[in-house]
Design a protein around this motif. Structure first.
Motif, mmCIF file in Angstrom:
data_model
loop_
_atom_site.group_PDB
_atom_site.id
_atom_site.type_symbol
_atom_site.label_atom_id
_atom_site.label_comp_id
_atom_site.label_asym_id
_atom_site.label_seq_id
_atom_site.Cartn_x
_atom_site.Cartn_y
_atom_site.Cartn_z
ATOM 1 N N ARG A 1 -17.153 -43.487 22.447
ATOM 2 C CA ARG A 1 -18.038 -42.359 22.165
ATOM 3 C C ARG A 1 -18.782 -41.984 23.445
ATOM 4 O O ARG A 1 -18.981 -42.822 24.311
ATOM 5 C CB ARG A 1 -19.003 -42.651 21.025
ATOM 6 N N MET A 2 -19.185 -40.742 23.508
ATOM 7 C CA MET A 2 -19.991 -40.293 24.632
ATOM 8 C C MET A 2 -21.352 -40.981 24.554
ATOM 9 O O MET A 2 -21.872 -41.212 23.464
ATOM 10 C CB MET A 2 -20.154 -38.773 24.623
ATOM 11 N N ALA A 3 -21.901 -41.289 25.706
ATOM 12 C CA ALA A 3 -23.228 -41.942 25.742
ATOM 13 C C ALA A 3 -24.305 -40.891 25.879
ATOM 14 O O ALA A 3 -24.084 -39.788 26.275
ATOM 15 C CB ALA A 3 -23.286 -42.916 26.922
ATOM 16 N N LEU B 1 -18.634 -46.647 30.638
ATOM 17 C CA LEU B 1 -17.823 -45.987 31.654
ATOM 18 C C LEU B 1 -18.618 -44.780 32.146
ATOM 19 O O LEU B 1 -19.020 -43.928 31.347
ATOM 20 C CB LEU B 1 -16.490 -45.553 31.049
ATOM 21 N N VAL B 2 -18.874 -44.732 33.452
ATOM 22 C CA VAL B 2 -19.698 -43.666 34.034
ATOM 23 C C VAL B 2 -18.889 -42.943 35.103
ATOM 24 O O VAL B 2 -18.223 -43.578 35.920
ATOM 25 C CB VAL B 2 -20.986 -44.245 34.664
ATOM 26 N N HIS B 3 -18.957 -41.618 35.076
ATOM 27 C CA HIS B 3 -18.313 -40.795 36.108
ATOM 28 C C HIS B 3 -19.379 -39.922 36.755
ATOM 29 O O HIS B 3 -20.119 -39.220 36.058
ATOM 30 C CB HIS B 3 -17.213 -39.924 35.512
ATOM 31 N N ARG B 4 -19.477 -40.001 38.080
ATOM 32 C CA ARG B 4 -20.435 -39.199 38.837
ATOM 33 C C ARG B 4 -19.693 -38.396 39.897
ATOM 34 O O ARG B 4 -18.760 -38.904 40.517
ATOM 35 C CB ARG B 4 -21.449 -40.110 39.527
ATOM 36 N N VAL B 5 -20.145 -37.159 40.121
ATOM 37 C CA VAL B 5 -19.605 -36.320 41.177
ATOM 38 C C VAL B 5 -20.737 -36.017 42.142
ATOM 39 O O VAL B 5 -21.826 -35.593 41.727
ATOM 40 C CB VAL B 5 -19.008 -35.013 40.627
ATOM 41 N N VAL C 1 -21.947 -25.621 49.825
ATOM 42 C CA VAL C 1 -20.957 -26.126 48.867
ATOM 43 C C VAL C 1 -20.926 -25.266 47.604
ATOM 44 O O VAL C 1 -19.869 -24.812 47.184
ATOM 45 C CB VAL C 1 -21.217 -27.608 48.534
ATOM 46 N N SER C 2 -22.073 -25.022 46.994
ATOM 47 C CA SER C 2 -22.089 -24.226 45.751
ATOM 48 C C SER C 2 -21.603 -22.801 45.957
ATOM 49 O O SER C 2 -20.734 -22.338 45.217
ATOM 50 C CB SER C 2 -23.487 -24.234 45.129
ATOM 51 N N PRO C 3 -22.120 -22.061 46.945
ATOM 52 C CA PRO C 3 -21.617 -20.692 47.123
ATOM 53 C C PRO C 3 -20.127 -20.636 47.475
ATOM 54 O O PRO C 3 -19.434 -19.701 47.084
ATOM 55 C CB PRO C 3 -22.449 -20.142 48.284
ATOM 56 N N ALA C 4 -19.636 -21.625 48.188
ATOM 57 C CA ALA C 4 -18.238 -21.619 48.606
ATOM 58 C C ALA C 4 -17.292 -22.009 47.480
ATOM 59 O O ALA C 4 -16.096 -21.795 47.559
ATOM 60 C CB ALA C 4 -18.043 -22.566 49.792
ATOM 61 N N ASN C 5 -17.828 -22.595 46.436
ATOM 62 C CA ASN C 5 -17.004 -23.089 45.325
ATOM 63 C C ASN C 5 -17.428 -22.428 44.024
ATOM 64 O O ASN C 5 -18.240 -22.966 43.276
ATOM 65 C CB ASN C 5 -17.126 -24.613 45.215
ATOM 66 N N ARG C 6 -16.860 -21.294 43.750
ATOM 67 C CA ARG C 6 -17.226 -20.571 42.531
ATOM 68 C C ARG C 6 -16.981 -21.392 41.279
ATOM 69 O O ARG C 6 -17.562 -21.137 40.238
ATOM 70 C CB ARG C 6 -16.462 -19.271 42.450
ATOM 71 N N PHE C 7 -16.117 -22.396 41.375
ATOM 72 C CA PHE C 7 -15.833 -23.182 40.169
ATOM 73 C C PHE C 7 -17.039 -23.992 39.720
ATOM 74 O O PHE C 7 -17.041 -24.550 38.639
ATOM 75 C CB PHE C 7 -14.616 -24.093 40.371
ATOM 76 N N PHE C 8 -18.114 -24.030 40.493
ATOM 77 C CA PHE C 8 -19.310 -24.747 40.051
ATOM 78 C C PHE C 8 -19.940 -24.099 38.832
ATOM 79 O O PHE C 8 -20.697 -24.749 38.115
ATOM 80 C CB PHE C 8 -20.345 -24.857 41.178
ATOM 81 N N ILE C 9 -19.632 -22.824 38.598
ATOM 82 C CA ILE C 9 -20.123 -22.192 37.385
ATOM 83 C C ILE C 9 -19.421 -22.884 36.221
ATOM 84 O O ILE C 9 -18.205 -22.833 36.099
ATOM 85 C CB ILE C 9 -19.834 -20.674 37.394
ATOM 86 N N GLY C 10 -20.166 -23.595 35.415
ATOM 87 C CA GLY C 10 -19.594 -24.351 34.303
ATOM 88 C C GLY C 10 -19.009 -25.693 34.686
ATOM 89 O O GLY C 10 -18.390 -26.361 33.861
ATOM 90 N N PHE C 11 -19.188 -26.118 35.944
ATOM 91 C CA PHE C 11 -18.591 -27.366 36.413
ATOM 92 C C PHE C 11 -19.040 -28.568 35.579
ATOM 93 O O PHE C 11 -18.228 -29.392 35.183
ATOM 94 C CB PHE C 11 -18.930 -27.588 37.894
ATOM 95 N N ALA C 12 -20.348 -28.665 35.293
ATOM 96 C CA ALA C 12 -20.849 -29.808 34.517
ATOM 97 C C ALA C 12 -20.222 -29.833 33.126
ATOM 98 O O ALA C 12 -19.829 -30.899 32.638
ATOM 99 C CB ALA C 12 -22.373 -29.774 34.433
ATOM 100 N N ILE D 1 -24.163 -34.142 41.705
ATOM 101 C CA ILE D 1 -23.909 -32.829 41.113
ATOM 102 C C ILE D 1 -23.873 -32.940 39.590
ATOM 103 O O ILE D 1 -24.457 -32.135 38.887
ATOM 104 C CB ILE D 1 -22.590 -32.227 41.638
ATOM 105 N N THR D 2 -23.171 -33.952 39.090
ATOM 106 C CA THR D 2 -23.107 -34.149 37.641
ATOM 107 C C THR D 2 -22.773 -35.611 37.334
ATOM 108 O O THR D 2 -22.188 -36.317 38.166
ATOM 109 C CB THR D 2 -22.088 -33.194 36.979
ATOM 110 N N GLU D 3 -23.161 -36.042 36.138
ATOM 111 C CA GLU D 3 -22.887 -37.409 35.678
ATOM 112 C C GLU D 3 -22.601 -37.374 34.186
ATOM 113 O O GLU D 3 -23.296 -36.683 33.429
ATOM 114 C CB GLU D 3 -24.094 -38.305 35.949
ATOM 115 N N VAL D 4 -21.574 -38.104 33.772
ATOM 116 C CA VAL D 4 -21.238 -38.254 32.361
ATOM 117 C C VAL D 4 -20.954 -39.726 32.104
ATOM 118 O O VAL D 4 -20.570 -40.469 33.012
ATOM 119 C CB VAL D 4 -20.024 -37.392 31.949
ATOM 120 N N ALA D 5 -21.139 -40.147 30.849
ATOM 121 C CA ALA D 5 -20.915 -41.553 30.520
ATOM 122 C C ALA D 5 -20.424 -41.685 29.089
ATOM 123 O O ALA D 5 -20.699 -40.837 28.242
ATOM 124 C CB ALA D 5 -22.203 -42.354 30.710
#
Length: 132
Positions: free
Chosen positions: A130-132, A81-85, A96-107, A7-11
Motif C-alpha cells: 500500500r502507499m504510505a 520502499l521510498v523513491h526520491r527524485v 532545470v524546471s523551465p528547461a523541462n516542461r515535463f515537470f508540470i504534473g511530474f509529482a 523534487i518529489t518523494e513517494v513511499a
C-alpha cells in the motif's frame, strides 16, 4: 556528492522482509545482476546513467540534473520502499524546471508510476502493499 534539491518523494509499504524487497527491487532496476558498488549503465539508447548501490539503496544519476534514489527500510509491517527524485545540477540549477516542461504534473506522474510498480511488487512477492 553534489548539492541536491528534492523534487518529489513517494513511499509504500511492502509486507515482506527488507532483504526480500530489496532483492526484488534490484532485479527490477538492475537486470544485469550487479548488486554493489558504482558503475555505468545504458538505460536508454544513447543515454547512460551512473548507478550506485550502497546497503539497501539504489541510485541512478544521469543527464545534467537527474538523480533518482530507491531505498528499502525496515517498517513494522515489513519494508518501507521510498523513491526520491533530486535535482543535482552543478550549474544553472534554476534552469532545470523551465528547461523541462515535463515537470508540470511530474509529482503526480511519479506517484502514479510508483503506485503501479508497488502493485507489481506485491504480485511478484505474493504479499500486500500500500502507499504510505
Amino acid at each position: 556528492m553534489t548539492k541536491r534539491k528534492l523534487i518529489t518523494e513517494v513511499a509504500g509499504i511492502v509486507e515482506a522482509p527488507v532483504d526480500v524487497v530489496f532483492d526484488d527491487l534490484a532485479d527490477a532496476l538492475l537486470p544485469e545482476g550487479r548488486r554493489a558498488g558504482r558503475f555505468t549503465v545504458e538505460d536508454l539508447p544513447g543515454h547512460t546513467s551512473t548507478v550506485e548501490v550502497v546497503g539497501h539503496t539504489i541510485s541512478f544519476q544521469g543527464g545534467w540534473w537527474y538523480r533518482g534514489e530507491w531505498s528499502v527500510e525496515p517498517h513494522p509491517r515489513g519494508a518501507l520502499l521510498v523513491h526520491r527524485v533530486f535535482n543535482v545540477a552543478r550549474s544553472m540549477r534554476w534552469g532545470v524546471s523551465p528547461a523541462n516542461r515535463f515537470f508540470i504534473g511530474f509529482a503526480d506522474r511519479t506517484r502514479q508510476g510508483f503506485a503501479e510498480s508497488l502493485v507489481r511488487t506485491g504480485r511478484r512477492l505474493d504479499c500486500p502493499t500500500r502507499m504510505a
